[in-house]
Scaffold this motif. Structure first.
Motif, PDB file in Angstrom:
ATOM      1  N   UNK A  22       0.826  -1.207   0.000  1.00  0.00           N
ATOM      2  CA  UNK A  22       0.000   0.000   0.000  1.00  0.00           C
ATOM      3  C   UNK A  22       0.857   1.253   0.000  1.00  0.00           C
ATOM      4  N   UNK A  23       1.980   1.204   0.692  1.00  0.00           N
ATOM      5  CA  UNK A  23       2.877   2.347   0.740  1.00  0.00           C
ATOM      6  C   UNK A  23       3.466   2.628  -0.637  1.00  0.00           C
ATOM      7  N   UNK A  24       3.908   1.582  -1.332  1.00  0.00           N
ATOM      8  CA  UNK A  24       4.453   1.759  -2.679  1.00  0.00           C
ATOM      9  C   UNK A  24       3.381   2.255  -3.645  1.00  0.00           C
ATOM     10  N   UNK A  25       2.148   1.831  -3.425  1.00  0.00           N
ATOM     11  CA  UNK A  25       1.059   2.208  -4.324  1.00  0.00           C
ATOM     12  C   UNK A  25       0.630   3.656  -4.151  1.00  0.00           C
ATOM     13  N   UNK A  26       0.639   4.158  -2.921  1.00  0.00           N
ATOM     14  CA  UNK A  26       0.053   5.466  -2.628  1.00  0.00           C
ATOM     15  C   UNK A  26       1.067   6.529  -2.213  1.00  0.00           C
ATOM     16  N   UNK A  27       2.302   6.122  -1.925  1.00  0.00           N
ATOM     17  CA  UNK A  27       3.270   7.031  -1.318  1.00  0.00           C
ATOM     18  C   UNK A  27       3.614   8.247  -2.144  1.00  0.00           C
ATOM     19  N   UNK A  28       3.558   8.154  -3.473  1.00  0.00           N
ATOM     20  CA  UNK A  28       3.925   9.299  -4.305  1.00  0.00           C
ATOM     21  C   UNK A  28       2.876  10.393  -4.298  1.00  0.00           C
ATOM     22  N   UNK A  29       1.594  10.031  -4.073  1.00  0.00           N
ATOM     23  CA  UNK A  29       0.500  11.004  -4.171  1.00  0.00           C
ATOM     24  C   UNK A  29       0.014  11.515  -2.816  1.00  0.00           C
ATOM     25  N   UNK A  30       0.183  10.722  -1.778  1.00  0.00           N
ATOM     26  CA  UNK A  30      -0.419  11.079  -0.497  1.00  0.00           C
ATOM     27  C   UNK A  30       0.598  10.988   0.636  1.00  0.00           C
ATOM     28  N   UNK A  31       0.331  11.723   1.689  1.00  0.00           N
ATOM     29  CA  UNK A  31       1.134  11.589   2.903  1.00  0.00           C
ATOM     30  C   UNK A  31       0.561  10.427   3.710  1.00  0.00           C
ATOM     31  N   UNK A  32       1.409   9.481   4.046  1.00  0.00           N
ATOM     32  CA  UNK A  32       0.936   8.247   4.664  1.00  0.00           C
ATOM     33  C   UNK A  32       1.323   8.155   6.135  1.00  0.00           C
TER      34      UNK A  32
ATOM     35  N   UNK B 227      -3.659  -0.883  -8.980  1.00  0.00           N
ATOM     36  CA  UNK B 227      -4.474  -0.019  -9.839  1.00  0.00           C
ATOM     37  C   UNK B 227      -5.845   0.249  -9.198  1.00  0.00           C
ATOM     38  N   UNK B 228      -6.456  -0.789  -8.649  1.00  0.00           N
ATOM     39  CA  UNK B 228      -7.763  -0.611  -8.002  1.00  0.00           C
ATOM     40  C   UNK B 228      -7.630   0.240  -6.746  1.00  0.00           C
ATOM     41  N   UNK B 229      -6.570   0.015  -5.972  1.00  0.00           N
ATOM     42  CA  UNK B 229      -6.350   0.809  -4.756  1.00  0.00           C
ATOM     43  C   UNK B 229      -6.231   2.286  -5.107  1.00  0.00           C
ATOM     44  N   UNK B 230      -5.387   2.612  -6.095  1.00  0.00           N
ATOM     45  CA  UNK B 230      -5.202   4.022  -6.467  1.00  0.00           C
ATOM     46  C   UNK B 230      -6.509   4.646  -6.944  1.00  0.00           C
TER      47      UNK B 230
END
Length: 383
Positions: free
Chosen positions: A19-29, A110-113
């Motif tokens: 999840x971190x690799x999937x979302x880390x570029x767009x959101x603060x986690x 892809x679905x997560x993003x």
């Protein structure tokens, strides 16, 4: 623009990594590996969205979701469950607890993003709408406050000068016209006063002033005022008091007087034939003693679908009634707000053509000295 924040709650490091690799570029986690740790972090720094695993030791995802949705400070944070369980029963349970969506394992980046993006976009628009609504509400209150005071300033001399001319005018026709002017000005002044009172009650720091007073003497005054109005329209007026009522109570006498006057005034206003009644008795609700006031009339009545709406700003039950009985519809709004300030409740029962029954309950507070002759108390003792 500040990046939106996502809290990931999962006890499996591999899932957090994906999840971190999937979302880390767009959101603060933010991350937590247990429900208890997540709860502490969420309360301290509320994220924009939560990705929540269901199966965790100790506090599972269902329990954490229930706690968050039960807390006014966190209930609006969107929660997406991330789980390997996809049975209908589990899905229904999560949605009923307040989750907005499900992501299934194994995780598809892809679905997560896509789903996180969509839900965060919805949240951003919702937050924007709430901000705009709050700003509009503040502007409305300030406008009403300013306009109301500006209207009251010229009305006072109009009414005063009309009174002076009426005292000296002997011509019957002129007196008739002046009386019409006087009544119209007084009606307009009443509307303006309601607007000012509405603005005042919406301001910060408004609170009841509890002081002891003799209940029966107070009710006699309220009843005398209402009886004069009712009999002026040819209506019967009845008062019924519970023999168990205490001699003295502690409350905000001015607020209580205003609410009862509004309810009785409305009853007279919307009744053309029949009777008006006021009943006051003790009622026990959830182990607490309450004072219950009931105002009944044989007037035009209200459609059941409109019963809740009549307590909203600027509302009367329908256009035909508004034309026959003019007014802004602020009286019941003020009555509701004052009742709520006194920790009470107000509701109505009615049907078209069948009259109306308005009931109000407030907690029974007795003066500490049990006597209204004692020095005014700052608060009462709830029995």
């Amino acid at each position: 623009m500040k990046r939106q924040t996502v809290m990931i709650v999962d006890d499996t490091p591999a899932n957090i990594e994906i999840l971190s690799e999937t979302l880390g570029e767009e959101y603060e986690l933010f991350f937590a590996t247990s429900g208890a740790d997540a709860l502490e972090l969420i309360r301290a720094d509320k994220p924009d969205l939560i990705l929540l695993d269901i199966m965790m030791p100790g506090m599972d995802g269902y329990e954490l979701c229930s706690i968050l949705k039960g807390d006014p400070a966190t209930r609006d944070i969107p929660i997406i469950f991330v789980t390997a369980m996809i049975g209908e029963e589990e899905e229904i349970k999560g949605l009923e607890l307040g989750a907005i969506d499900y992501l299934t394992k194994p995780i598809s980046p892809h679905i997560v993003r896509a789903r996180v993006k969509n839900h965060l976009e919805l949240k951003r628009y919702r937050d924007l709408l709430e901000t705009l609504a709050s700003a509009a509400d503040r502007a409305k209150k300030e406008f009403l406050r300013s306009v109301s005071h500006e209207l009251r300033t010229p009305l006072t001399p109009i009414i005063g000068m009309t009174d002076l001319v009426l005292d000296s005018e002997e011509d019957d026709n002129k007196r008739k016209y002046l009386t019409m002017v006087q009544k119209s000005a007084l009606r307009l002044l009443g509307i303006v006063e309601d607007l000012i009172e509405t603005s005042r009650l919406e301001g910060e720091g408004t609170a009841p002033e509890y002081r002891p007073f003799l209940l029966k003497a107070f009710l006699d005054t309220v009843a005398m005022e209402a009886r004069t109005q009712a009999e002026g329209k040819g209506l019967d007026f009845m008062v019924t008091l519970d023999p168990a009522l205490p001699e003295a109570v502690s409350s905000d006498q001015a607020m209580l007087h205003k609410v009862l006057t509004m309810l009785l005034g409305n009853a007279v206003k919307f009744t053309t034939a029949g009777k008006i009644s006021l009943e006051v008795h003790l009622q026990e609700v959830a182990g607490e003693q309450m004072l219950q006031f009931s105002v009944a009339d044989t007037g035009v009545g209200i459609d059941p679908a409109d019963l809740e709406r009549v307590f909203s700003d600027f509302t009367q039950s329908d256009g035909s009634i508004t034309r026959s009985f003019p007014g802004l519809g602020l009286g019941l709004t003020l009555a509701r707000r004052m009742t709520e300030l006194m920790d009470g409740s107000i509701w109505a029962e009615s049907s078209p053509g069948g009259g109306s029954l308005f009931q109000m309950q407030i907690p029974l507070l007795l003066p500490e000295s049990e006597s209204a002759d004692a020095p005014p108390a700052s608060d009462g003792v709830r029995q």
